[in-house]
Design a protein around this motif. Structure first.
Motif, PDB file in Angstrom:
ATOM      1  N   SER A 180     -10.793   0.712  11.239  1.00 43.04           N
ATOM      2  CA  SER A 180      -9.486   0.089  11.485  1.00 43.04           C
ATOM      3  C   SER A 180      -9.302  -0.410  12.909  1.00 43.04           C
ATOM      4  O   SER A 180      -8.306  -1.081  13.199  1.00 43.04           O
ATOM      5  CB  SER A 180      -8.366   1.102  11.198  1.00 43.04           C
TER       6      SER A 180
ATOM      7  N   THR B 285      -0.006   4.420  11.608  1.00 45.49           N
ATOM      8  CA  THR B 285       1.416   4.710  11.839  1.00 45.49           C
ATOM      9  C   THR B 285       2.203   3.584  11.189  1.00 45.49           C
ATOM     10  O   THR B 285       2.004   2.416  11.537  1.00 45.49           O
ATOM     11  CB  THR B 285       1.689   4.785  13.359  1.00 45.49           C
ATOM     12  N   ASN B 286       3.056   3.917  10.250  1.00 47.56           N
ATOM     13  CA  ASN B 286       3.727   2.882   9.456  1.00 47.56           C
ATOM     14  C   ASN B 286       5.178   2.647   9.857  1.00 47.56           C
ATOM     15  O   ASN B 286       5.924   1.974   9.145  1.00 47.56           O
ATOM     16  CB  ASN B 286       3.635   3.237   7.956  1.00 47.56           C
ATOM     17  N   GLU B 287       5.559   3.225  10.971  1.00 47.77           N
ATOM     18  CA  GLU B 287       6.923   3.097  11.491  1.00 47.77           C
ATOM     19  C   GLU B 287       7.387   1.619  11.495  1.00 47.77           C
ATOM     20  O   GLU B 287       6.725   0.752  12.056  1.00 47.77           O
ATOM     21  CB  GLU B 287       6.903   3.663  12.925  1.00 47.77           C
ATOM     22  N   THR B 288       8.507   1.358  10.874  1.00 45.79           N
ATOM     23  CA  THR B 288       9.074   0.001  10.866  1.00 45.79           C
ATOM     24  C   THR B 288      10.540   0.092  10.486  1.00 45.79           C
ATOM     25  O   THR B 288      11.033   1.168  10.134  1.00 45.79           O
ATOM     26  CB  THR B 288       8.293  -0.906   9.881  1.00 45.79           C
TER      27      THR B 288
ATOM     28  N   ARG C  70      13.790  -5.196  13.018  1.00 45.63           N
ATOM     29  CA  ARG C  70      13.373  -4.310  14.106  1.00 45.63           C
ATOM     30  C   ARG C  70      13.513  -5.007  15.466  1.00 45.63           C
ATOM     31  O   ARG C  70      13.047  -6.118  15.650  1.00 45.63           O
ATOM     32  CB  ARG C  70      11.912  -3.893  13.896  1.00 45.63           C
TER      33      ARG C  70
ATOM     34  N   ALA D 168       0.095  -6.853   9.604  1.00 42.36           N
ATOM     35  CA  ALA D 168       0.493  -5.450   9.785  1.00 42.36           C
ATOM     36  C   ALA D 168       1.971  -5.260   9.439  1.00 42.36           C
ATOM     37  O   ALA D 168       2.791  -4.849  10.247  1.00 42.36           O
ATOM     38  CB  ALA D 168       0.198  -4.977  11.201  1.00 42.36           C
TER      39      ALA D 168
ATOM     40  N   SER E 202       3.393  -3.298   7.233  1.00 42.55           N
ATOM     41  CA  SER E 202       3.799  -1.959   6.803  1.00 42.55           C
ATOM     42  C   SER E 202       4.548  -2.028   5.459  1.00 42.55           C
ATOM     43  O   SER E 202       4.151  -2.781   4.569  1.00 42.55           O
ATOM     44  CB  SER E 202       4.626  -1.282   7.898  1.00 42.55           C
TER      45      SER E 202
ATOM     46  N   GLU F 130       9.765  -5.930   7.685  1.00 44.24           N
ATOM     47  CA  GLU F 130       9.696  -7.087   8.581  1.00 44.24           C
ATOM     48  C   GLU F 130       9.688  -8.421   7.810  1.00 44.24           C
ATOM     49  O   GLU F 130      10.538  -9.285   8.054  1.00 44.24           O
ATOM     50  CB  GLU F 130       8.474  -6.948   9.493  1.00 44.24           C
TER      51      GLU F 130
ATOM     52  N   ASP G 287      -1.444  -6.076   5.420  1.00 38.69           N
ATOM     53  CA  ASP G 287      -1.653  -4.779   6.071  1.00 38.69           C
ATOM     54  C   ASP G 287      -3.017  -4.256   5.636  1.00 38.69           C
ATOM     55  O   ASP G 287      -3.586  -4.717   4.645  1.00 38.69           O
ATOM     56  CB  ASP G 287      -0.547  -3.787   5.674  1.00 38.69           C
ATOM     57  N   LEU G 288      -3.454  -3.281   6.380  1.00 39.33           N
ATOM     58  CA  LEU G 288      -4.728  -2.619   6.062  1.00 39.33           C
ATOM     59  C   LEU G 288      -4.590  -1.673   4.880  1.00 39.33           C
ATOM     60  O   LEU G 288      -5.531  -1.454   4.111  1.00 39.33           O
ATOM     61  CB  LEU G 288      -5.122  -1.808   7.310  1.00 39.33           C
TER      62      LEU G 288
ATOM     63  N   VAL H  52      -5.238  -7.302   4.490  1.00 41.71           N
ATOM     64  CA  VAL H  52      -6.082  -7.885   5.536  1.00 41.71           C
ATOM     65  C   VAL H  52      -6.291  -6.813   6.606  1.00 41.71           C
ATOM     66  O   VAL H  52      -5.313  -6.299   7.159  1.00 41.71           O
ATOM     67  CB  VAL H  52      -5.458  -9.146   6.182  1.00 41.71           C
ATOM     68  N   ASN H  53      -7.535  -6.484   6.846  1.00 41.82           N
ATOM     69  CA  ASN H  53      -7.864  -5.578   7.946  1.00 41.82           C
ATOM     70  C   ASN H  53      -8.106  -6.445   9.173  1.00 41.82           C
ATOM     71  O   ASN H  53      -9.054  -7.222   9.219  1.00 41.82           O
ATOM     72  CB  ASN H  53      -9.118  -4.772   7.584  1.00 41.82           C
ATOM     73  N   LEU H  54      -7.239  -6.315  10.152  1.00 42.56           N
ATOM     74  CA  LEU H  54      -7.313  -7.172  11.344  1.00 42.56           C
ATOM     75  C   LEU H  54      -8.608  -6.948  12.115  1.00 42.56           C
ATOM     76  O   LEU H  54      -9.038  -7.811  12.881  1.00 42.56           O
ATOM     77  CB  LEU H  54      -6.118  -6.905  12.260  1.00 42.56           C
TER      78      LEU H  54
ATOM     79  N   ARG I 282       3.271  -7.476  15.113  1.00 46.44           N
ATOM     80  CA  ARG I 282       4.109  -6.645  15.974  1.00 46.44           C
ATOM     81  C   ARG I 282       3.798  -5.155  15.793  1.00 46.44           C
ATOM     82  O   ARG I 282       3.666  -4.667  14.683  1.00 46.44           O
ATOM     83  CB  ARG I 282       5.589  -6.919  15.657  1.00 46.44           C
ATOM     84  N   ASN I 283       3.706  -4.495  16.932  1.00 45.47           N
ATOM     85  CA  ASN I 283       3.533  -3.035  16.952  1.00 45.47           C
ATOM     86  C   ASN I 283       2.272  -2.575  16.230  1.00 45.47           C
ATOM     87  O   ASN I 283       2.276  -1.584  15.520  1.00 45.47           O
ATOM     88  CB  ASN I 283       4.794  -2.358  16.379  1.00 45.47           C
TER      89      ASN I 283
HETATM   90  C1  LIG Z   1       3.811   0.510  13.348  1.00 39.53           C
HETATM   91  S1  LIG Z   1       3.492  -0.443  11.908  1.00 39.53           S
HETATM   92  C2  LIG Z   1       4.223  -1.999  12.374  1.00 39.53           C
HETATM   93  C3  LIG Z   1       5.000  -2.622  11.241  1.00 39.53           C
HETATM   94  C4  LIG Z   1       5.755  -3.887  11.607  1.00 39.53           C
HETATM   95  N1  LIG Z   1       4.886  -4.924  12.064  1.00 39.53           N
HETATM   96  C5  LIG Z   1       6.804  -3.594  12.641  1.00 39.53           C
HETATM   97  O1  LIG Z   1       6.658  -3.993  13.790  1.00 39.53           O
HETATM   98  O2  LIG Z   1       7.805  -2.949  12.297  1.00 39.53           O
HETATM   99  C6  LIG Z   1       1.756  -0.727  12.112  1.00 39.53           C
HETATM  100  C7  LIG Z   1       1.058  -1.188  10.850  1.00 39.53           C
HETATM  101  O3  LIG Z   1      -0.229  -1.666  11.202  1.00 39.53           O
HETATM  102  C8  LIG Z   1      -1.118  -1.379  10.154  1.00 39.53           C
HETATM  103  N2  LIG Z   1      -2.489  -1.424  10.672  1.00 39.53           N
HETATM  104  C9  LIG Z   1      -3.121  -0.548  11.481  1.00 39.53           C
HETATM  105  N3  LIG Z   1      -4.367  -0.941  11.710  1.00 39.53           N
HETATM  106  C10 LIG Z   1      -4.540  -2.106  11.059  1.00 39.53           C
HETATM  107  C11 LIG Z   1      -5.628  -2.990  10.910  1.00 39.53           C
HETATM  108  N4  LIG Z   1      -6.814  -2.776  11.483  1.00 39.53           N
HETATM  109  N5  LIG Z   1      -5.437  -4.100  10.156  1.00 39.53           N
HETATM  110  C12 LIG Z   1      -4.254  -4.345   9.552  1.00 39.53           C
HETATM  111  N6  LIG Z   1      -3.194  -3.536   9.649  1.00 39.53           N
HETATM  112  C13 LIG Z   1      -3.338  -2.419  10.391  1.00 39.53           C
HETATM  113  C14 LIG Z   1      -0.699  -0.010   9.670  1.00 39.53           C
HETATM  114  O4  LIG Z   1      -1.126   0.236   8.342  1.00 39.53           O
HETATM  115  C15 LIG Z   1       0.834  -0.097   9.812  1.00 39.53           C
HETATM  116  O5  LIG Z   1       1.443  -0.442   8.592  1.00 39.53           O
END
Ligand SMILES: C[S@@+](CC[C@H](N)C(=O)[O-])C[C@H]1O[C@@H](n2cnc3c(N)ncnc32)[C@H](O)[C@@H]1O
Length: 274
Positions: A19, A72-75, A79, A111, A113, A117, A143-144, A197-199, A215-216
């Motif tokens: 990840s 971390t799935n905080e959203t 937001r 991402a 979550s 968003e 998201d991943l 999508v895994n970034l 974001r985040n």
């Molecule tokens: C803190 S949440 C942000 C959600 C939203 N973008 C926001 O700002 O409220 C982070 C998200 O990034 C995703 N994430 C973490 N690593 C990732 C990756 N390599 N590729 C895609 N998503 C990823 C997590 O699964 C999670 O849902």
């Protein structure tokens, strides 16, 4: 610590490789608190047994679940408020004027979550720019995590979740109460396409974007990964398009081909014109 140093480092390496999330050496408590429930769910009597299974088995769904558990799935809805004000007052009106001829607009929430968003954006558009519903409007949310995307597609939120950021007027207009939860109306749900999508991996073919909200999530990655992601985002952005990052994130010192643009209290980025 329940985990030995080699077990702890194994989990850190697995999460990093799958990840790009960097778990610092002081994150032992986080790994243990996130993985203990998973160990119980999959019938491992201890966390050490879970890690042992991961180490001896070829890569499978269990490894994926461990990686997902460490995200971390905080959203929340709308937001940080200001980015959405910036979208409403400046970015979308400008893009609508610029893209009037083609009547097409593509937004990517990378991402995303559990969906708050992209759904905030869909509601914002429905409320303020209903003309866009007749355009070729695409909101792609990725998201991943398969588990979090399943939640996002379901668009069913607890009272606590809708209390965070969603004005009461929009709650009653766009959500229906079902038991203790609130379900988003189907017409808004249908405005967003969700995709894995895994970034940190090779990206699938994605269309050119007018707005990218990533974001985040960059905060969890190392510098090289942030650089690689911003280069790829830059290639996807159409001319005169906008990148939104989280409040604690910036392109500064990572990718200087972006310039910071501020609309009142909303900060976003555009590719610098050469
Ligand atoms: C803190 S949440 C942000 C959600 C939203 N973008 C926001 O700002 O409220 C982070 C998200 O990034 C995703 N994430 C973490 N690593 C990732 C990756 N390599 N590729 C895609 N998503 C990823 C997590 O699964 C999670 O849902």
């Amino acid at each position: 610590m329940i985990l030995s140093v080699p077990e702890f480092n194994y989990v850190r390496r697995l999460v990093l490789e799958q990840s790009a999330i960097v778990l610092e050496e002081d994150k032992g408590y986080l790994i243990e608190s996130r993985l203990q429930p998973l160990a119980r769910n999959v019938g491992c009597a201890s966390l050490n047994l879970l890690v042992h299974r991961l180490q001896v088995e070829p890569f499978n769904g269990l490894h994926r679940r461990v990686v997902e558990a460490m995200t971390t799935n905080e959203t929340s809805f709308f937001r940080d408020f200001h980015p959405f004000e910036g979208l409403k007052k400046f970015v979308l009106p400008r893009l609508i004027a610029q893209r009037e001829a083609e009547k097409a607009l593509t937004v990517w929430c990378a991402a995303s979550s559990s969906g708050q968003e992209p759904y905030s954006l869909a509601i914002l558009i429905r409320e303020n720019f209903p003309q866009l519903l007749a355009w070729n409007l695409r909101i792609l949310a990725t998201d991943l995590s398969t588990e979090i995307l399943a939640r996002a597609r379901e668009a069913r939120y607890s009272q606590l979740e809708v209390n965070r950021g969603l004005p009461a007027s929009l709650l009653v207009k766009y959500f229906q109460k079902r038991g203790c939860d609130w379900c988003l109306r189907d017409d808004i749900r249908g405005m967003v396409d969700f995709q894995i999508v895994n970034l940190a991996d090779a990206w699938p073919a994605l269309p050119p974007m007018d707005i990218v909200m990533i974001r985040n999530v960059l905060i969890y990655f190392g510098l090289d990964t942030k650089k690689e992601i911003l280069v790829k985002v830059r290639r996807l952005l159409k001319p005169e398009s906008y990148l939104f990052l989280g409040g604690a994130e910036t392109t500064f010192s990572i990718d200087d081909s972006f310039e910071r643009v501020q609309f009142e209290r909303a900060v976003c980025y555009q590719v610098r014109k050469t």
